[in-house]
Design a protein around this motif. Structure first.
Motif, PDB file in Angstrom:
ATOM      1  N   ARG A  72       0.822  -1.208   0.000  1.00  0.00           N
ATOM      2  CA  ARG A  72       0.000   0.000   0.000  1.00  0.00           C
ATOM      3  C   ARG A  72       0.857   1.259   0.000  1.00  0.00           C
ATOM      4  O   ARG A  72       0.367   2.360  -0.256  1.00  0.00           O
ATOM      5  CB  ARG A  72      -0.920   0.001   1.222  1.00  0.00           C
ATOM      6  N   ASP A  73       2.146   1.111   0.301  1.00  0.00           N
ATOM      7  CA  ASP A  73       3.060   2.251   0.332  1.00  0.00           C
ATOM      8  C   ASP A  73       3.637   2.582  -1.043  1.00  0.00           C
ATOM      9  O   ASP A  73       4.381   3.550  -1.183  1.00  0.00           O
ATOM     10  CB  ASP A  73       4.201   1.980   1.311  1.00  0.00           C
ATOM     11  N   PHE A  74       3.320   1.793  -2.081  1.00  0.00           N
ATOM     12  CA  PHE A  74       3.907   1.959  -3.413  1.00  0.00           C
ATOM     13  C   PHE A  74       3.632   3.358  -3.964  1.00  0.00           C
ATOM     14  O   PHE A  74       4.538   4.041  -4.445  1.00  0.00           O
ATOM     15  CB  PHE A  74       3.339   0.884  -4.344  1.00  0.00           C
ATOM     16  N   ALA A  75       2.381   3.790  -3.878  1.00  0.00           N
ATOM     17  CA  ALA A  75       2.026   5.112  -4.388  1.00  0.00           C
ATOM     18  C   ALA A  75       2.510   6.207  -3.445  1.00  0.00           C
ATOM     19  O   ALA A  75       2.985   7.265  -3.889  1.00  0.00           O
ATOM     20  CB  ALA A  75       0.518   5.215  -4.582  1.00  0.00           C
ATOM     21  N   ASP A  76       2.413   5.941  -2.133  1.00  0.00           N
ATOM     22  CA  ASP A  76       2.832   6.944  -1.146  1.00  0.00           C
ATOM     23  C   ASP A  76       4.303   7.298  -1.288  1.00  0.00           C
ATOM     24  O   ASP A  76       4.718   8.437  -1.049  1.00  0.00           O
ATOM     25  CB  ASP A  76       2.558   6.447   0.275  1.00  0.00           C
ATOM     26  N   GLN A  77       5.130   6.305  -1.658  1.00  0.00           N
ATOM     27  CA  GLN A  77       6.560   6.536  -1.829  1.00  0.00           C
ATOM     28  C   GLN A  77       6.882   7.266  -3.137  1.00  0.00           C
ATOM     29  O   GLN A  77       8.021   7.652  -3.372  1.00  0.00           O
ATOM     30  CB  GLN A  77       7.306   5.193  -1.831  1.00  0.00           C
ATOM     31  N   GLY A  78       5.868   7.436  -3.962  1.00  0.00           N
ATOM     32  CA  GLY A  78       6.094   8.056  -5.265  1.00  0.00           C
ATOM     33  C   GLY A  78       6.707   7.111  -6.278  1.00  0.00           C
ATOM     34  O   GLY A  78       7.140   7.544  -7.359  1.00  0.00           O
ATOM     35  N   TYR A  79       6.720   5.811  -5.927  1.00  0.00           N
ATOM     36  CA  TYR A  79       7.381   4.842  -6.801  1.00  0.00           C
ATOM     37  C   TYR A  79       6.614   4.645  -8.106  1.00  0.00           C
ATOM     38  O   TYR A  79       7.196   4.569  -9.187  1.00  0.00           O
ATOM     39  CB  TYR A  79       7.543   3.504  -6.062  1.00  0.00           C
ATOM     40  N   ARG A  94      -0.316  -5.209  -8.999  1.00  0.00           N
ATOM     41  CA  ARG A  94      -1.238  -5.602  -7.932  1.00  0.00           C
ATOM     42  C   ARG A  94      -0.825  -4.902  -6.639  1.00  0.00           C
ATOM     43  O   ARG A  94       0.338  -4.971  -6.220  1.00  0.00           O
ATOM     44  CB  ARG A  94      -1.219  -7.121  -7.727  1.00  0.00           C
ATOM     45  N   VAL A  95      -1.753  -4.224  -5.990  1.00  0.00           N
ATOM     46  CA  VAL A  95      -1.466  -3.495  -4.756  1.00  0.00           C
ATOM     47  C   VAL A  95      -2.126  -4.216  -3.581  1.00  0.00           C
ATOM     48  O   VAL A  95      -3.346  -4.369  -3.534  1.00  0.00           O
ATOM     49  CB  VAL A  95      -1.976  -2.040  -4.833  1.00  0.00           C
ATOM     50  N   SER A  96      -1.322  -4.666  -2.639  1.00  0.00           N
ATOM     51  CA  SER A  96      -1.846  -5.335  -1.447  1.00  0.00           C
ATOM     52  C   SER A  96      -2.400  -4.301  -0.475  1.00  0.00           C
ATOM     53  O   SER A  96      -1.748  -3.293  -0.195  1.00  0.00           O
ATOM     54  CB  SER A  96      -0.729  -6.128  -0.758  1.00  0.00           C
ATOM     55  N   THR A 101       5.498  -3.013   0.611  1.00  0.00           N
ATOM     56  CA  THR A 101       6.339  -3.376  -0.522  1.00  0.00           C
ATOM     57  C   THR A 101       7.599  -4.056  -0.008  1.00  0.00           C
ATOM     58  O   THR A 101       8.094  -3.747   1.078  1.00  0.00           O
ATOM     59  CB  THR A 101       6.700  -2.118  -1.331  1.00  0.00           C
ATOM     60  N   ALA A 102       8.115  -4.987  -0.791  1.00  0.00           N
ATOM     61  CA  ALA A 102       9.298  -5.750  -0.392  1.00  0.00           C
ATOM     62  C   ALA A 102      10.466  -4.828  -0.040  1.00  0.00           C
ATOM     63  O   ALA A 102      10.574  -3.698  -0.541  1.00  0.00           O
ATOM     64  CB  ALA A 102       9.703  -6.698  -1.518  1.00  0.00           C
ATOM     65  N   LEU A 103      11.345  -5.337   0.827  1.00  0.00           N
ATOM     66  CA  LEU A 103      12.500  -4.569   1.291  1.00  0.00           C
ATOM     67  C   LEU A 103      13.759  -5.402   1.108  1.00  0.00           C
ATOM     68  O   LEU A 103      13.846  -6.547   1.571  1.00  0.00           O
ATOM     69  CB  LEU A 103      12.339  -4.203   2.768  1.00  0.00           C
ATOM     70  N   CYS A 104      14.740  -4.831   0.425  1.00  0.00           N
ATOM     71  CA  CYS A 104      16.010  -5.513   0.179  1.00  0.00           C
ATOM     72  C   CYS A 104      17.138  -4.728   0.852  1.00  0.00           C
ATOM     73  O   CYS A 104      17.292  -3.523   0.612  1.00  0.00           O
ATOM     74  CB  CYS A 104      16.267  -5.622  -1.323  1.00  0.00           C
TER      75      CYS A 104
END
Length: 327
Positions: A72-79, A94-96, A101-104
């Motif tokens: 859910r942070d994909f859009a918030d991060q501006g990604y 697909r947005v959960s 979002t995954a973290l590496c």
């Protein structure tokens, strides 16, 4: 050519260790390994294999479809906005609603050896993405199946076979834990197989296939060799050797293989030879290794083509310049 790139989208936490990991490893005590490395910095960047590959394609004038699951942070991060501004089609990401979002986390030492830990988060939902439905909506000419949720990789590969979609196998980081049966399933029948030289050896070890046998299982195998360039083994043809770009000042190797894949596929999509495609891949990879972060490099048409010409000659510049619509 409509390219779909399936794989991870992640936030990269990049750290640098001043020293060599190998100096802290005792070979006969690895079963009791307990080490701690004090890092000097932390740089948080956009990353993930599929995101890196699609970003490279977009910067080279190809508009790929990103097939991935994010949080859910994909859009918030501006990604999302960042990728779309680069020319990436994020319409079917697909947005959960529940997971991040995954973290590496990638720690690099002075020898450019790396220790990587990965939190999958929303990536686990990639298995819910239906490649067949995407193909029905807009036919996919080539699907790259990159490092992702293992079940998603299996499902995407199986669907591609059943639907007659040409696919590129890019298991890379997932080879470390995968068994021989799974690797065979992900690789066999691929139109393209991407690995570095270590991963190529790992595939052979875990599957029991020889190098020649691997090449009978796929169409074209592409093996990257770092500063030693790349070897392309075409289906039924002689190997193509392409040197790495000269004069590279390496800063961070993270994402270099992904950018090479993007460059190579851009050449394929533009109808260029494997030699030219690999030259594009090596040129964009040089820009990435000279930059901290996997998507922070800038490609300008003339400087990019100047670099192509300096290593590969005027003919390469002319062919690549005519085929790609770099900004």
């Amino acid at each position: 050519m409509h390219l779909a790139i399936a794989g991870s989208v992640a936030a990269d936490h990049l750290q640098t260790f001043s020293g060599k990991f190998s100096d802290s490893l005792v070979p006969d005590q690895l079963a009791k390994l307990s080490v701690s490395f004090l890092v000097e910095d932390l740089d948080i960047r956009r990353g993930g294999c599929a995101a890196n590959i699609t970003f490279a394609l977009g910067r080279l004038g190809i508009s790929p479809l990103l097939v991935a699951a994010v949080g859910r942070d994909f859009a918030d991060q501006g990604y999302r906005e960042w990728l779309e501004s680069a020319g990436v089609d994020c319409s079917h990401v697909r947005v959960s609603p529940d997971l991040h979002t995954a973290l590496c986390t990638i720690t690099t030492d002075d020898a450019h050896a790396q220790i990587v830990t990965f939190y999958p988060g929303a990536m686990a939902e990639a298995r819910e993405i239906d490649i067949a439905a995407l193909h029905a909506e807009q036919p996919i000419d080539l699907l790259l199946v990159g490092p992702d949720d293992p079940e998603a990789m299996q499902r995407h590969t199986s669907t591609a076979r059943d639907a007659g979609i040409a696919f590129a196998a890019d298991p890379s980081q997932q080879l470390a834990w995968a068994g021989g049966d799974l690797i065979r399933e992900l690789v066999e029948g691929a139109t393209y197989l991407f690995t570095n030289d270590y991963e190529a050896a790992l595939i052979e070890k875990k599957t029991g296939w020889s190098a020649d046998e691997v090449r009978t299982k796929v169409g074209t195998q592409i093996i990257t060799r770092g500063k030693d360039g790349v070897t392309v083994y075409p289906d039924g043809g002689e190997p193509v050797e392409v040197a790495a770009i000269r004069g590279v000042e390496a800063v961070d190797p993270t994402g270099v293989g992904d950018s090479f894949r993007g460059g190579f596929l851009a050449g394929v999509a533009a109808g260029l030879s494997f030699e030219r495609a690999a030259q594009i891949g090596c040129t964009i990879a040089a820009s990435v290794v000279e930059t901290t972060g996997t998507q922070e490099y800038v490609l300008e048409r003339e400087s990019f083509l100047d670099r192509v010409e300096a290593t590969y000659g005027v003919a390469a510049r002319d062919d690549i310049g005519a085929a790609l619509s770099l900004a």
